[in-house]
Design a protein around this motif. Structure first.
Motif, PDB file in Angstrom:
ATOM      1  N   VAL A  78      62.293  51.042   9.799  1.00  0.00           N
ATOM      2  CA  VAL A  78      62.926  49.763   9.435  1.00  0.00           C
ATOM      3  C   VAL A  78      62.036  49.000   8.455  1.00  0.00           C
ATOM      4  O   VAL A  78      62.516  48.476   7.435  1.00  0.00           O
ATOM      5  CB  VAL A  78      63.203  48.910  10.690  1.00  0.00           C
ATOM      6  N   TYR A 130      62.219  50.528   5.044  1.00  0.00           N
ATOM      7  CA  TYR A 130      63.462  50.161   4.354  1.00  0.00           C
ATOM      8  C   TYR A 130      63.355  48.766   3.749  1.00  0.00           C
ATOM      9  O   TYR A 130      63.717  48.542   2.591  1.00  0.00           O
ATOM     10  CB  TYR A 130      64.638  50.226   5.328  1.00  0.00           C
ATOM     11  N   PHE A 142      60.565  51.591  14.349  1.00  0.00           N
ATOM     12  CA  PHE A 142      60.111  50.330  13.756  1.00  0.00           C
ATOM     13  C   PHE A 142      59.545  50.566  12.360  1.00  0.00           C
ATOM     14  O   PHE A 142      59.806  49.792  11.423  1.00  0.00           O
ATOM     15  CB  PHE A 142      59.059  49.704  14.671  1.00  0.00           C
TER      16      PHE A 142
END
Length: 413
Positions: free
Chosen positions: A397, A400, A394
């Motif tokens: 992500v 990113y 998580f």
């Protein structure tokens, strides 16, 4: 000391962490989410607060079992460079936060003062006042004073935002629907993924978890206090969810239903008044100021704490060098009102460091928590490792998404 006093004192570390986390950045992120998507992203607040509780509890338990703070363990059992990585990146992150927080507080107070004095009061005077307040309290020089002062500001903040929630609350059906995970459709001027990333990023701050271990060690909690430590972590996570949800609900109950978008929290002062009245604006302003000031105390003191932690020294904020450091860091709060500018480059750097640190923090505690030499029979269980793996994924992500936002911002400068 009565049982009630002991109980309240046992919650101070959790209140401290809550005050550290919920600042003007959190208020901005939650208010924008509420204005743009109503209560549709309430699940993201719940998820980030649940992860925060999990990590706060895990880091606290690590220190109780191993006897070492996170930073000491990173230095001693991984590599000294790992310890310095966290010292440098977390300091860079809070420097950007100090600039942004005082800039927002000054501007919000200025907008509010227009309703009291013709033309308002220059934001610089407000920033100078709050910078001085924070620095003078820093000179008191111990964590207990910080915890007590933060408890007062956190209480004021929580009461203000909860009152706003009761006055401006959206329908209960919308609140229930917001707990169902989904990514709302975004228009051409909105990016729901980036809104989620900003909400999570303001809650899951790595400095929070590393500082937790310092607070646990200072509290002298032992294996007999594991349940108290867990309760304190749960209380902190619960407060984060309630207050963050209240901020979102205030925006959802007013701006969202009117179709009014929000680009920064300062605008909410002007937008709320015709929709909710001057009293709601005043309550929101007081809550926002309390949120900003409560996060500035640990922001200013973070580097001295990290240095003492890294070198294994007893925390002592009265060192002359630390007072100079705190003065310089406090002075950063005057950047926005003096230069009348938006510190985009500094804030971007701060966000970049923040995005880098969380996955590294999770990876480091996973490595150390599974060492038998440190944890013995209390090594992380299969379940704990499974949750850590999900949290790590998580975090990657979210990193990113944060970096895509940073790149887009750089391209627009």
């Amino acid at each position: 000391m009565s049982k009630l006093q002991k109980f309240l004192k046992s919650l101070l570390p959790g209140i401290f962490l809550f005050g550290f986390t919920v600042g003007t950045g959190s208020v901005t992120a939650m208010a924008k989410a509420g204005a743009d998507y109503g209560m549709g992203l309430l699940w993201a607040i719940f998820l980030s607060c649940a992860i925060t509780y999990f990590l706060i509890n895990l880091f606290g338990k690590f220190t109780i079992v191993s006897g070492e703070t996170a930073l000491q363990a990173f230095r001693n059992h991984l590599h000294p460079a790992v310890g310095w990585f966290f010292v440098i990146t977390l300091t860079a992150h809070v420097c950007g936060s100090i600039i942004g927080v005082m800039g927002i507080i000054g501007n919000v107070c200025y907008e509010w003062s227009k309703g009291v004095i013709d033309g308002g009061i220059d934001p610089l005077y407000f920033a100078l006042f709050f910078v001085a307040v924070v620095y003078l309290i820093f000179l008191r020089g111990n964590t207990e004073v910080f915890q007590n002062v933060l408890a007062v500001f956190v209480g004021i903040m929580a009461i203000c935002f909860l009152i706003n929630f009761l006055v401006l609350t959206p329908p209960l059906a919308d609140i229930a629907h917001g707990m169902v995970p989904n990514i709302p459709e975004a228009g051409s001027d909105k990016n729901s993924f980036l809104v989620v990333a900003s909400m999570v990023g303001t809650t899951l701050f790595s400095g929070l978890f590393i500082l937790r271990t310092t607070l646990v060690k200072e509290a002298n909690w032992t294996m007999a206090d594991l349940r108290i430590q867990q309760r304190d972590a749960l209380f902190s996570g619960f407060l984060m969810f309630v207050v963050s949800g209240s901020i979102m609900a205030a925006a959802a109950g007013t701006l969202y239903v009117q179709g009014v978008t929000l680009t920064n929290v300062t605008e909410m002062i002007n937008l709320l008044e015709p929709l909710a009245g001057p009293l709601a604006v005043t309550i929101f302003t007081v809550g926002l100021i309390a949120a900003g000031v409560s996060s500035q105390f640990p922001n200013v003191a973070l580097l001295p704490w990290l240095l003492d932690d890294y070198y294994g020294r007893k925390p002592n904020l009265k060192r002359p060098s630390y007072r100079i450091i705190a003065l310089v860091m406090s002075g950063l709060g005057l950047v926005v009102p003096i230069f009348n500018a938006k510190p985009i480059a500094i804030m971007i750097t701060s966000q970049a460091f923040g995005a880098l640190v969380l996955p590294a923090t999770v990876a480091c505690i996973a490595l150390l928590g599974n060492r038998e030499s440190l944890m013995g029979e209390r090594r992380f269980s299969l379940f704990t490792n499974g949750v850590l793996l999900l949290v790590f994924a998580f975090a990657l992500v979210m990193s990113y998404l944060s970096f895509t936002s940073i790149i887009a911002t750089l391209q627009s400068i």
